[in-house]
Design an enzyme around this catalytic site. Structure first.
Site, PDB file in Angstrom:
ATOM      1  N   GLU A 282       0.807  -1.218   0.000  1.00  0.00           N
ATOM      2  CA  GLU A 282       0.000   0.000   0.000  1.00  0.00           C
ATOM      3  C   GLU A 282       0.845   1.273   0.000  1.00  0.00           C
ATOM      4  O   GLU A 282       0.484   2.268  -0.601  1.00  0.00           O
ATOM      5  CB  GLU A 282      -0.936   0.010   1.220  1.00  0.00           C
ATOM      6  CG  GLU A 282      -2.022  -1.044   1.119  1.00  0.00           C
ATOM      7  CD  GLU A 282      -2.960  -1.021   2.312  1.00  0.00           C
ATOM      8  OE1 GLU A 282      -3.266   0.062   2.819  1.00  0.00           O
ATOM      9  OE2 GLU A 282      -3.382  -2.121   2.747  1.00  0.00           O
TER      10      GLU A 282
ATOM     11  N   ASP B  37      -2.257  -4.593   3.434  1.00  0.00           N
ATOM     12  CA  ASP B  37      -2.347  -4.898   4.869  1.00  0.00           C
ATOM     13  C   ASP B  37      -3.360  -6.000   5.160  1.00  0.00           C
ATOM     14  O   ASP B  37      -4.340  -6.169   4.435  1.00  0.00           O
ATOM     15  CB  ASP B  37      -2.770  -3.643   5.641  1.00  0.00           C
ATOM     16  CG  ASP B  37      -1.750  -2.528   5.494  1.00  0.00           C
ATOM     17  OD1 ASP B  37      -0.605  -2.831   5.078  1.00  0.00           O
ATOM     18  OD2 ASP B  37      -2.100  -1.363   5.781  1.00  0.00           O
TER      19      ASP B  37
ATOM     20  N   ASP C  29      -6.028  -6.377   6.922  1.00  0.00           N
ATOM     21  CA  ASP C  29      -7.238  -5.939   7.614  1.00  0.00           C
ATOM     22  C   ASP C  29      -8.315  -5.795   6.546  1.00  0.00           C
ATOM     23  O   ASP C  29      -8.077  -6.080   5.376  1.00  0.00           O
ATOM     24  CB  ASP C  29      -7.005  -4.642   8.403  1.00  0.00           C
ATOM     25  CG  ASP C  29      -6.473  -3.524   7.543  1.00  0.00           C
ATOM     26  OD1 ASP C  29      -6.585  -3.600   6.304  1.00  0.00           O
ATOM     27  OD2 ASP C  29      -5.930  -2.546   8.095  1.00  0.00           O
TER      28      ASP C  29
ATOM     29  N   GLU D 191      -9.707  -3.247   5.045  1.00  0.00           N
ATOM     30  CA  GLU D 191      -9.413  -2.355   3.923  1.00  0.00           C
ATOM     31  C   GLU D 191      -8.329  -2.959   3.035  1.00  0.00           C
ATOM     32  O   GLU D 191      -8.395  -2.864   1.810  1.00  0.00           O
ATOM     33  CB  GLU D 191      -8.977  -0.982   4.439  1.00  0.00           C
ATOM     34  CG  GLU D 191     -10.016  -0.265   5.295  1.00  0.00           C
ATOM     35  CD  GLU D 191     -11.332   0.040   4.575  1.00  0.00           C
ATOM     36  OE1 GLU D 191     -11.300   0.330   3.358  1.00  0.00           O
ATOM     37  OE2 GLU D 191     -12.396  -0.042   5.233  1.00  0.00           O
TER      38      GLU D 191
ATOM     39  N   TYR E 278       5.428   2.201  10.784  1.00  0.00           N
ATOM     40  CA  TYR E 278       4.258   2.875  10.270  1.00  0.00           C
ATOM     41  C   TYR E 278       3.497   3.634  11.361  1.00  0.00           C
ATOM     42  O   TYR E 278       3.325   3.140  12.467  1.00  0.00           O
ATOM     43  CB  TYR E 278       3.334   1.844   9.626  1.00  0.00           C
ATOM     44  CG  TYR E 278       2.340   2.486   8.717  1.00  0.00           C
ATOM     45  CD1 TYR E 278       2.763   3.322   7.701  1.00  0.00           C
ATOM     46  CD2 TYR E 278       0.986   2.274   8.887  1.00  0.00           C
ATOM     47  CE1 TYR E 278       1.860   3.919   6.880  1.00  0.00           C
ATOM     48  CE2 TYR E 278       0.073   2.868   8.061  1.00  0.00           C
ATOM     49  CZ  TYR E 278       0.507   3.695   7.059  1.00  0.00           C
ATOM     50  OH  TYR E 278      -0.392   4.308   6.245  1.00  0.00           O
TER      51      TYR E 278
ATOM     52  N   ARG F 117       0.312   4.934  11.274  1.00  0.00           N
ATOM     53  CA  ARG F 117      -1.144   4.792  11.417  1.00  0.00           C
ATOM     54  C   ARG F 117      -1.449   3.365  11.840  1.00  0.00           C
ATOM     55  O   ARG F 117      -1.600   2.476  11.022  1.00  0.00           O
ATOM     56  CB  ARG F 117      -1.836   5.133  10.095  1.00  0.00           C
ATOM     57  CG  ARG F 117      -1.724   6.617   9.757  1.00  0.00           C
ATOM     58  CD  ARG F 117      -2.555   6.990   8.550  1.00  0.00           C
ATOM     59  NE  ARG F 117      -1.806   6.796   7.318  1.00  0.00           N
ATOM     60  CZ  ARG F 117      -1.140   7.747   6.683  1.00  0.00           C
ATOM     61  NH1 ARG F 117      -1.103   8.971   7.166  1.00  0.00           N
ATOM     62  NH2 ARG F 117      -0.489   7.486   5.577  1.00  0.00           N
TER      63      ARG F 117
ATOM     64  N   HIS G 141      -0.484  -3.602  11.670  1.00  0.00           N
ATOM     65  CA  HIS G 141       0.895  -3.138  11.769  1.00  0.00           C
ATOM     66  C   HIS G 141       1.419  -3.354  13.180  1.00  0.00           C
ATOM     67  O   HIS G 141       0.689  -3.750  14.067  1.00  0.00           O
ATOM     68  CB  HIS G 141       0.982  -1.651  11.438  1.00  0.00           C
ATOM     69  CG  HIS G 141       0.339  -1.294  10.144  1.00  0.00           C
ATOM     70  ND1 HIS G 141       0.988  -1.392   8.949  1.00  0.00           N
ATOM     71  CD2 HIS G 141      -0.911  -0.862   9.864  1.00  0.00           C
ATOM     72  CE1 HIS G 141       0.167  -1.034   7.974  1.00  0.00           C
ATOM     73  NE2 HIS G 141      -0.998  -0.705   8.503  1.00  0.00           N
TER      74      HIS G 141
END
Length: 767
Positions: free
Chosen positions: A9, A82, A84, A86, A287, A289, A332
């Site tokens: 991403e 990632d 998850d 999304e 990361y 976020r 993450h």
DNA sequence: CAGTGAGCGAGCTTCCGCTTGACTT
């Protein structure tokens, strides 16, 4: 041509991973989502089982074309977004848009950017989890339905261009409700009694302070108590020492980083994220976020080594933390330095300070708990049942506190508490040197600062690490909420002091209510919130997100289809929308009568006018009243008659100057001076209601000089008088032929030649 | 840019979550 194409991403992540993989791997980034619901219209075919209409946004076209080309050339494509909801959806959109065949496409995931984790992922590929993808589609569709059906109701019933949504409307609600608590708050005073004691016969070593177990609401009770103390006898009834441990806080997540950077470094949520982004891009931190407090094994080992080296092995406590946040997806690691042995970095001051904060927090999280002794002493009175209580803490072993201690929003230490207390035997007689009863006022709850709002949203499971900062920006941009500073107010407090057998009185002033950068609702924010509450209570309910999250989880587990879930939600929701459109709304025309102006006998009212909140004097019997805009920070709901009457004092005429009146007023850019056609803002320290004519003239002169200086170009050239380098708010720029051109990065205005400038202009014109 | 305190009504506004640059004068 590359054998393997890996798609992640984030471009910074791509760079790092490429180093871990062999030469046959090319790593590229999708820059987040590559497709979204159609920008225009609802983007959902409601009557076709809520079929989403996806499109590639304009600014994603280039990325998608590039990835398409590379995917066609590669033998194997690895989708490494990632792990998850999304991320899974991104992988699916990529597979769909890039036409990736099932047999040479592999989905891989890792939770930390370490070589081991990545090689391990490559060895264990899987297929795209369509249940998880569907949970994301449900999330996306629900948010669009809520946002794009509620907002138009507001346009119709309240005001155009407003917005509502699952996240932002709850954020506004939190702020509105806090404001109402403050408006409703009744402050009360009481007397709190603190005594200075020492053990009989040992006045030097045994001095300590203790607080009476109750306070007195009435002054006469406090006085009576002190009078009773004149010939009172005191003795120790309890002296207890208890060992306690204090544990280190877990490493940072997005939300805790925002909170600590706000408290310790005074950074806003957006600032924190942008500085962290730069650190991440330089490969200095993981990361930024994230909702996880997890550390990789590698990081834990590095911490252990570093702590042992710096403080000794007895300070090291290698362990991991469990994430408690609601709805955390943990794709993450926690936010930590990439290399623990790196204590400081090069960079700007905020970068250095934020890095240091992250480093300390991470390393401290791997250190042993601090050991403290908590001492409590209780003092009995011979003739009354109340007790004096003293408590104190002594650090016996500092542990993690050697490096870092977490701050809190309320950094207030209670009087009579604190450090070391003397050791006392039960039954020891003690002597009171002074006993003071001090007036204390109860405090209204404080308004949220940005990070406190983020914290509350996270507790409610609303919003994600990537949206905390943008959500705050949105509710400010919509005009629902303002960041405000408030000056403290002063009040008198009374101290009643018993010393040497006599009671004396001392008055002192204390200031209270000072606030910096706190979030307060505007009138429109309150109106919109009340309207949504009246018509859509279920949607802006604090538990709405938590409830739908449970449903998303059921979709992700394959228990229900996303169509069923969305249909069950939409049917009743859409009924509410229809009902709201069909009902008359009288909430926005609310008028609050503040009272009667004693001078004119006219009524004073507050309401929202065409240009915002205003107060009106008179105008009851169809006549035109006198109007005045309300000041920033004033609310229809809480403005007083006195404050309203003050507003009519402007604009003021300070008298003629050169044949033109010199006026002072408050406009949409704050207080200003007007002389003829020219306007000048007042300084922050000037008050438009009291400013003198002398000061006003001084300001006019100053601003005249400044304007002359600002219009003066930084550089001119002999070759062409129309080529100018000027100084603007974004730094120096070129002004030529009526147009402005920015200077290339790193160029110094004093060293540019005329030819340089010509080139810059020509280059920009070509574009 | 610094004022206002209605009633012509076009065509527009808006969500949440993933991600970075490009761009203001």
């Amino acid at each position: 041509m590359q054998e393997n194409l890996v798609i992640v991403e984030s471009p910074a992540k791509a760079k790092t991973i490429e180093k871990f993989l062999g030469k046959s791997y090319m790593v590229k980034s999708s820059f987040g989502h590559i497709r979204d619901l159609a920008k225009k219209g609802l983007g959902i075919e409601v009557d076709k089982e809520f079929e989403p209409i996806y499109e590639i946004p304009e600014d994603k076209r280039k990325v998608v074309d590039e990835l398409s080309r590379l995917a066609r050339q590669a033998k194997t494509v690895w989708l490494a977004s990632d792990e998850d909801r999304e991320g899974e959806a991104i992988a699916w959109h990529l597979a769909t848009v890039l036409n990736l065949p099932i047999d040479n496409t592999r989905r891989i995931v890792f939770h930390e950017i370490t070589q081991r984790a990545i090689l391990n992922a490559i060895e264990n590929p899987r297929t795209i989890d369509m249940n998880l993808v569907n949970a994301q589609q449900a999330r996306r569709v629900l948010d669009r339905l809520v946002g794009f059906e509620l907002s138009p109701v507001l346009w119709k019933k309240v005001r155009p261009a407003l917005s509502a949504g699952r996240v932002q409307s709850v954020a506004v609600r939190l702020i509105v409700e806090r404001e109402r608590e403050i408006i409703a708050f009744q402050t009360t005073a009481s007397y709190r009694v603190v005594a200075q004691f020492y053990a009989e016969g040992d006045p030097q070593k045994s001095l300590f302070k203790a607080t009476l177990s109750r306070s007195f609401e009435r002054r006469e009770d406090a006085v009576a108590f002190l009078e009773g103390c004149i010939d009172e006898r005191y003795s120790v009834s309890k002296c207890e020492e208890k060992p306690v441990q204090r544990y280190a806080a877990p490493p940072f997540t997005t939300s805790t980083l925002q909170q600590e950077a706000g408290r310790k470094l005074g950074m806003s949520v957006a600032q924190t994220m942008s500085v962290a982004q730069r650190l991440y891009e330089q490969g200095l931190i993981t990361y930024m976020r994230t909702d996880s407090v997890n550390l990789s094994q590698m990081a834990i080992t590095q911490c252990k080594n570093e702590i042992t080296r710096l403080f000794g092995a007895k300070y090291s406590y290698p362990h991991n933390f469990k994430t408690k946040a609601k709805g955390a997806q943990e794709a993450h690691e926690a936010i930590r330095p990439s290399y623990i042995e790196r204590h400081e970095i090069e960079g700007t001051a905020p970068e250095k300070r934020l890095y240091e904060l992250i480093w300390k927090r991470t390393v401290a999280s791997q250190m042993v708990p601090a050991e403290l002794d908590r001492t409590t002493i209780e003092i009995n009175l011979s003739r009354r049942s109340e007790q004096f209580v003293a408590s104190g803490e002594v650090v016996r072993f500092d542990g993690f506190m050697r490096l870092y201690s977490e701050s809190t929003d309320e950094d207030t230490q209670q009087e009579g508490e604190g450090g070391i207390l003397p050791k006392m035997e039960v039954g020891t007689a003690v002597v009171a040197t002074t006993i003071t009863a001090s007036e204390r006022y109860t405090q209204a709850p404080s308004r949220y600062n940005e990070a406190a709002l983020v914290k509350r949203l996270e507790e409610l499971g609303i919003g994600r690490p990537s949206t905390y900062a943008p959500t705050i920006t949105t509710i400010i941009n919509r005009g629902y909420v303002e960041k405000q500073n408030r000056d403290g107010q002063k009040r008198q407090i009374e101290h009643l002091i018993l010393s040497g057998g006599k009671i004396s009185q001392k008055m002192a002033t204390e200031s209270y209510g000072k606030e910096k950068s706190r979030l307060a609702p505007t009138d429109i924010g309150m109106v919109v919130n009340d309207y949504l509450e009246s018509q859509f209570a279920s949607i802006i309910d604090y538990h709405f997100t938590a409830n739908v999250e449970k449903e998303f989880d059921r979709v992700a587990d394959g228990e229900i289809t996303w169509h069923t879930m969305i249909n069950d939600f939409y049917a009743p929701f859409h009924k509410l929308v229809d009902a709201a459109i069909g009902t008359q709304n009288d909430r926005t025309q609310q008028v609050r009568v503040l009272g009667v102006d004693p001078k004119t006998g006219l009524t004073v009212k507050a309401r929202i006018g065409r240009y915002g909140p205003m107060v009106e004097l008179g105008g009851d019997d169809g006549t035109k009243g006198q109007f005045a805009s309300m000041k920033k920070g004033q609310l229809i709901e809480s403005i007083t008659l006195e404050e309203a009457l003050e507003l009519f004092a402007l604009p003021r005429n300070l008298g003629e100057l050169d044949g033109e009146p010199l006026m002072v007023g408050v406009g949409k850019f704050g207080p200003y001076l007007r002389h003829g056609k020219s306007f000048t803002s007042l300084a922050k320290t000037d008050d438009p209601y009291t400013i003198t004519r002398e000061r006003a003239e001084e300001l006019l002169r100053e601003s005249g000089e400044k304007q002359r200086a600002a219009s003066e170009p930084l550089r001119t050239f002999a070759e062409d008088a129309t080529m100018l380098i000027k100084s603007g708010i974004y730094g120096p720029y070129i002004s030529y032929g009526g147009k402005n051109y920015r200077l290339p990065r790193g160029s110094k205005p004093e060293s540019l030649t005329y030819v340089d400038c010509q080139r810059i202009v020509a280059k920009a014109q070509k574009k």
